[in-house]
Design a protein around this motif. Sequence first.
Motif, mmCIF file in Angstrom:
data_model
loop_
_atom_site.group_PDB
_atom_site.id
_atom_site.type_symbol
_atom_site.label_atom_id
_atom_site.label_comp_id
_atom_site.label_asym_id
_atom_site.label_seq_id
_atom_site.Cartn_x
_atom_site.Cartn_y
_atom_site.Cartn_z
ATOM 1 N N LYS A 175 37.064 -11.244 42.229
ATOM 2 C CA LYS A 175 37.747 -9.959 42.278
ATOM 3 C C LYS A 175 36.761 -9.007 43.070
ATOM 4 N N GLU A 176 36.052 -9.484 44.147
ATOM 5 C CA GLU A 176 34.784 -8.826 44.706
ATOM 6 C C GLU A 176 35.578 -7.528 45.527
ATOM 7 N N ASN A 177 36.858 -7.405 45.756
ATOM 8 C CA ASN A 177 37.411 -6.121 46.183
ATOM 9 C C ASN A 177 37.243 -4.893 45.019
ATOM 10 N N LEU A 178 37.057 -5.454 43.787
ATOM 11 C CA LEU A 178 36.991 -4.310 42.910
ATOM 12 C C LEU A 178 35.658 -3.811 42.713
ATOM 13 N N PHE A 179 34.744 -4.707 43.141
ATOM 14 C CA PHE A 179 33.104 -4.356 43.272
ATOM 15 C C PHE A 179 32.753 -3.860 44.648
ATOM 16 N N PHE A 232 30.943 1.171 36.380
ATOM 17 C CA PHE A 232 29.398 1.108 36.826
ATOM 18 C C PHE A 232 28.524 2.277 36.748
ATOM 19 N N GLU A 233 29.346 3.563 36.705
ATOM 20 C CA GLU A 233 28.725 4.806 36.783
ATOM 21 C C GLU A 233 27.604 5.144 35.644
ATOM 22 N N VAL A 234 28.057 4.484 34.434
ATOM 23 C CA VAL A 234 27.084 4.591 33.331
ATOM 24 C C VAL A 234 25.718 4.135 34.045
ATOM 25 N N PHE A 235 25.577 3.168 34.827
ATOM 26 C CA PHE A 235 24.311 2.788 35.198
ATOM 27 C C PHE A 235 23.541 3.887 35.901
ATOM 28 N N LYS A 236 24.381 4.570 36.774
ATOM 29 C CA LYS A 236 23.709 5.475 37.643
ATOM 30 C C LYS A 236 23.300 6.746 36.732
ATOM 31 N N VAL A 249 20.009 -3.755 37.862
ATOM 32 C CA VAL A 249 20.971 -3.810 36.808
ATOM 33 C C VAL A 249 21.885 -5.194 36.994
ATOM 34 N N LEU A 250 22.137 -5.809 35.995
ATOM 35 C CA LEU A 250 22.637 -7.233 36.075
ATOM 36 C C LEU A 250 23.572 -7.162 34.908
ATOM 37 N N PHE A 251 25.168 -6.933 35.358
ATOM 38 C CA PHE A 251 25.994 -6.840 34.276
ATOM 39 C C PHE A 251 27.189 -7.635 34.621
ATOM 40 N N ASN A 252 28.126 -7.904 33.405
ATOM 41 C CA ASN A 252 29.339 -8.740 33.428
ATOM 42 C C ASN A 252 30.217 -7.732 33.832
ATOM 43 N N LEU A 256 17.831 2.281 42.927
ATOM 44 C CA LEU A 256 18.678 1.558 41.729
ATOM 45 C C LEU A 256 19.577 0.483 42.366
ATOM 46 N N LYS A 257 19.513 -0.756 42.289
ATOM 47 C CA LYS A 257 20.384 -1.826 42.549
ATOM 48 C C LYS A 257 21.239 -2.526 41.264
ATOM 49 N N ILE A 258 22.220 -2.382 41.560
ATOM 50 C CA ILE A 258 23.443 -2.912 40.566
ATOM 51 C C ILE A 258 24.099 -4.174 41.197
ATOM 52 N N ILE A 259 24.260 -5.082 40.351
ATOM 53 C CA ILE A 259 24.804 -6.241 40.526
ATOM 54 C C ILE A 259 25.678 -6.596 39.449
ATOM 55 N N ALA A 260 26.963 -7.265 39.961
ATOM 56 C CA ALA A 260 28.122 -7.449 38.879
ATOM 57 C C ALA A 260 28.307 -9.290 38.942
ATOM 58 N N TYR A 261 28.635 -9.608 37.904
ATOM 59 C CA TYR A 261 28.992 -11.050 37.960
ATOM 60 C C TYR A 261 30.565 -10.906 37.182
ATOM 61 N N THR A 262 31.234 -11.932 37.598
ATOM 62 C CA THR A 262 32.860 -12.048 37.241
ATOM 63 C C THR A 262 33.071 -13.599 37.506
ATOM 64 N N GLU A 263 33.914 -14.067 36.437
ATOM 65 C CA GLU A 263 34.449 -15.269 36.458
ATOM 66 C C GLU A 263 35.479 -15.515 37.610
#
Length: 172
Positions: free
Chosen positions: A73-77, A46-50, A36-39, A63-70
């Motif tokens: 704020k890595e501490n949130l993810f 992210f629980e919806v992907f689970k 999963v690649l999401f913004n 299942l591997k989830i990866i997030a992108y952010t401008e």
Amino acid sequence: MILKGFKEKSIKKKLNSLLHSPGAISENSIVKSIGVLFNGDEVNDFEVFKTLADDLNVRPNKLKIIAYTENKKENLFSWNVCFNPKDIGWHGKIKNIELEEFLGVEFDLLVSFYAKDVLELKLLTALSKAKFKAGIFQEDERLNDLIVNTGIKDFSAFKRELKKYLKVFNKL
């Protein structure tokens, strides 16, 4: 500022070369692994992907989830990998080891869940070695094998339609 423009142009050139090259013909294999690649600026649950993985009978370790952010704020993810524009260099070179590992995995299904036109997300979708790619982004139809036309906020409709079409394509 000028260098940023040149860097963006070099990434766009790399993306266009990836999208113009003939893609792999997707195999008719059952979905056993999902990437999963999401913004993270658009979606913060992210629980919806689970739950999607559960509905598709995919084990949690597949299942591997990866997030992108401008922003950085890595501490949130901290639950998984989060990257930002600084992790991608000139000509689309990936500078993040975890991101490289994600792109190297041949997922049976890659879910690209973002609505904004973000160059880095499009590049990662194109670089992925996934056998089948599905998403909601429609601006460049060459990125995904399946485009589910739903809003970013209506995940239940996306999940329902994705599941329906995966059955049609004999992926479930």
